[in-house]
Scaffold this motif. Sequence first.
Motif, mmCIF file in Angstrom:
data_model
loop_
_atom_site.group_PDB
_atom_site.id
_atom_site.type_symbol
_atom_site.label_atom_id
_atom_site.label_comp_id
_atom_site.label_asym_id
_atom_site.label_seq_id
_atom_site.Cartn_x
_atom_site.Cartn_y
_atom_site.Cartn_z
ATOM 1 N N THR A 1 -7.106 -6.082 -6.991
ATOM 2 C CA THR A 1 -7.567 -5.193 -8.059
ATOM 3 C C THR A 1 -7.940 -3.828 -7.506
ATOM 4 O O THR A 1 -7.631 -2.783 -8.106
ATOM 5 N N LEU A 2 -8.615 -3.811 -6.366
ATOM 6 C CA LEU A 2 -9.011 -2.543 -5.760
ATOM 7 C C LEU A 2 -7.802 -1.719 -5.333
ATOM 8 O O LEU A 2 -7.740 -0.504 -5.583
ATOM 9 N N GLU A 3 -6.826 -2.357 -4.704
ATOM 10 C CA GLU A 3 -5.639 -1.624 -4.265
ATOM 11 C C GLU A 3 -4.822 -1.104 -5.438
ATOM 12 O O GLU A 3 -4.265 -0.007 -5.387
ATOM 13 N N LEU A 4 -4.745 -1.879 -6.522
ATOM 14 C CA LEU A 4 -4.022 -1.402 -7.703
ATOM 15 C C LEU A 4 -4.718 -0.200 -8.333
ATOM 16 O O LEU A 4 -4.062 0.741 -8.790
ATOM 17 N N GLU A 5 -6.034 -0.227 -8.387
ATOM 18 C CA GLU A 5 -6.773 0.905 -8.950
ATOM 19 C C GLU A 5 -6.556 2.161 -8.110
ATOM 20 O O GLU A 5 -6.370 3.266 -8.657
ATOM 21 N N ILE A 6 -6.569 2.031 -6.799
ATOM 22 C CA ILE A 6 -6.319 3.186 -5.937
ATOM 23 C C ILE A 6 -4.879 3.659 -6.081
ATOM 24 O O ILE A 6 -4.601 4.866 -6.107
ATOM 25 N N ASN A 7 -3.951 2.722 -6.203
ATOM 26 C CA ASN A 7 -2.542 3.086 -6.344
ATOM 27 C C ASN A 7 -2.284 3.852 -7.633
ATOM 28 O O ASN A 7 -1.472 4.783 -7.675
ATOM 29 N N ARG A 8 -2.978 3.502 -8.703
ATOM 30 C CA ARG A 8 -2.730 4.122 -10.006
ATOM 31 C C ARG A 8 -3.406 5.484 -10.146
ATOM 32 O O ARG A 8 -2.834 6.413 -10.711
ATOM 33 N N HIS A 9 -4.621 5.620 -9.634
ATOM 34 C CA HIS A 9 -5.421 6.816 -9.939
ATOM 35 C C HIS A 9 -5.792 7.645 -8.710
ATOM 36 O O HIS A 9 -6.262 8.771 -8.873
ATOM 37 N N HIS A 10 -5.631 7.124 -7.515
ATOM 38 C CA HIS A 10 -6.052 7.864 -6.320
ATOM 39 C C HIS A 10 -4.972 7.811 -5.242
ATOM 40 O O HIS A 10 -5.290 7.800 -4.052
ATOM 41 N N GLY A 11 -3.715 7.767 -5.649
ATOM 42 C CA GLY A 11 -2.643 7.640 -4.673
ATOM 43 C C GLY A 11 -2.544 8.825 -3.735
ATOM 44 O O GLY A 11 -2.457 8.662 -2.510
ATOM 45 N N ASP A 12 -2.571 10.044 -4.263
ATOM 46 C CA ASP A 12 -2.456 11.242 -3.415
ATOM 47 C C ASP A 12 -3.650 11.355 -2.476
ATOM 48 O O ASP A 12 -3.498 11.706 -1.298
#
Length: 380
Positions: free
Chosen positions: A123-134
Amino acid sequence: MKLEHFGMAEPGDCRVVFSASAAELEAAVQAEQAAPDAPADEEELLTNAVNRAILEGFSPLFAQLMEEHHLTPVTDPDFELLAVNRAEGFRAGAEFFCLPPLELGRYTGFVQPIQPRPIRKLTLELEINRHHGDEDRAADEAGKLALRRRVAQEIYKTRCAQAETLAERELIYQLGGEVKGTLPKQLVAGNYFAEQREFNLRLQANNVNFDQYLKVRNQTVEQFRAELHAGAEQKLRGRLGLLLVAEKEQLWPTEAEVDAALAGWKGERTFPSNDRRKLRQGIASQRAAAFVRAHSTLTPPPRSRRSSRPQSDCSSAPSGPNKQTDKQKWDARSLRTSHFVCVWLRSPRPRTGCCRAWRRSRPAPAVRRDRPARRCGRPS
């Protein structure tokens, strides 16, 4: 419109029979014919006219029943056409449920813990991937760790708010256990089927098979139905208990407050007296729920670092990035660019788009000499 009969099959189960004259029916027919989308079929026209006459003429009868018999309806009336004749009028029946004689025990002093769901690493990695990728790609190791801590705290805060809402619902569920008395059988059955439909929709939304659900819960169909039926009845008692709390604490709204709420109401409308009844009970139930919440205790969730630390997706998943094997190592770049997510189960093989390449790296099976090799159907 004239009231012909009123009675109760059992306490809380109300039955009404009423009739309308030929003049009232003809007025409704004329109004339907004047409508822009008037039906051409005589039977459909008569059906629409009966519905219009009921919605316009039953409201005074409904208000009269509530006042004379001191009823507190809790459902919308369900109408049934008994007889209709354009030259004589029509005769119809209505069934609705009202608040039966119930006893309310204590309605304060409940205790319910707030239990937010744990945060999984996926869940944490998906949230970072969606909204904090850059931001994640541009950060160093310390920045990545700080970013994950910050995102984990944000997710934990959101889940604490969700858990508090669920805990408030559990307070009303506990209130239902304090409501004693017999409920109408048809009301309990209708509420049970509504809960069953909602459960089926949740299963479909999560793409879960009912047999799989029973296997995980270690239940039989009979045990599941008994549990669902008991839970649905206690939820119903909780909703009725809110009306009893509103009656005891004098939390009912005034007529001016109901008028103000009715002016901006966007819900489905039936007829005036029933709409006012629903709004009045809705406001009273909200106030009663707030009263129960204010006089109960919600145990706050843990606020330590361990509570917001992301957990592994499975017990078989590697505990750290340095302890992963080559086949189990996550590629952060492919995780950010691919729509496929690696879910760790019992097998160490990742279920991602790289499965084909991983299979090709395996040694080819030896061809048996006792049978000829079959040719592949693909063109060379």
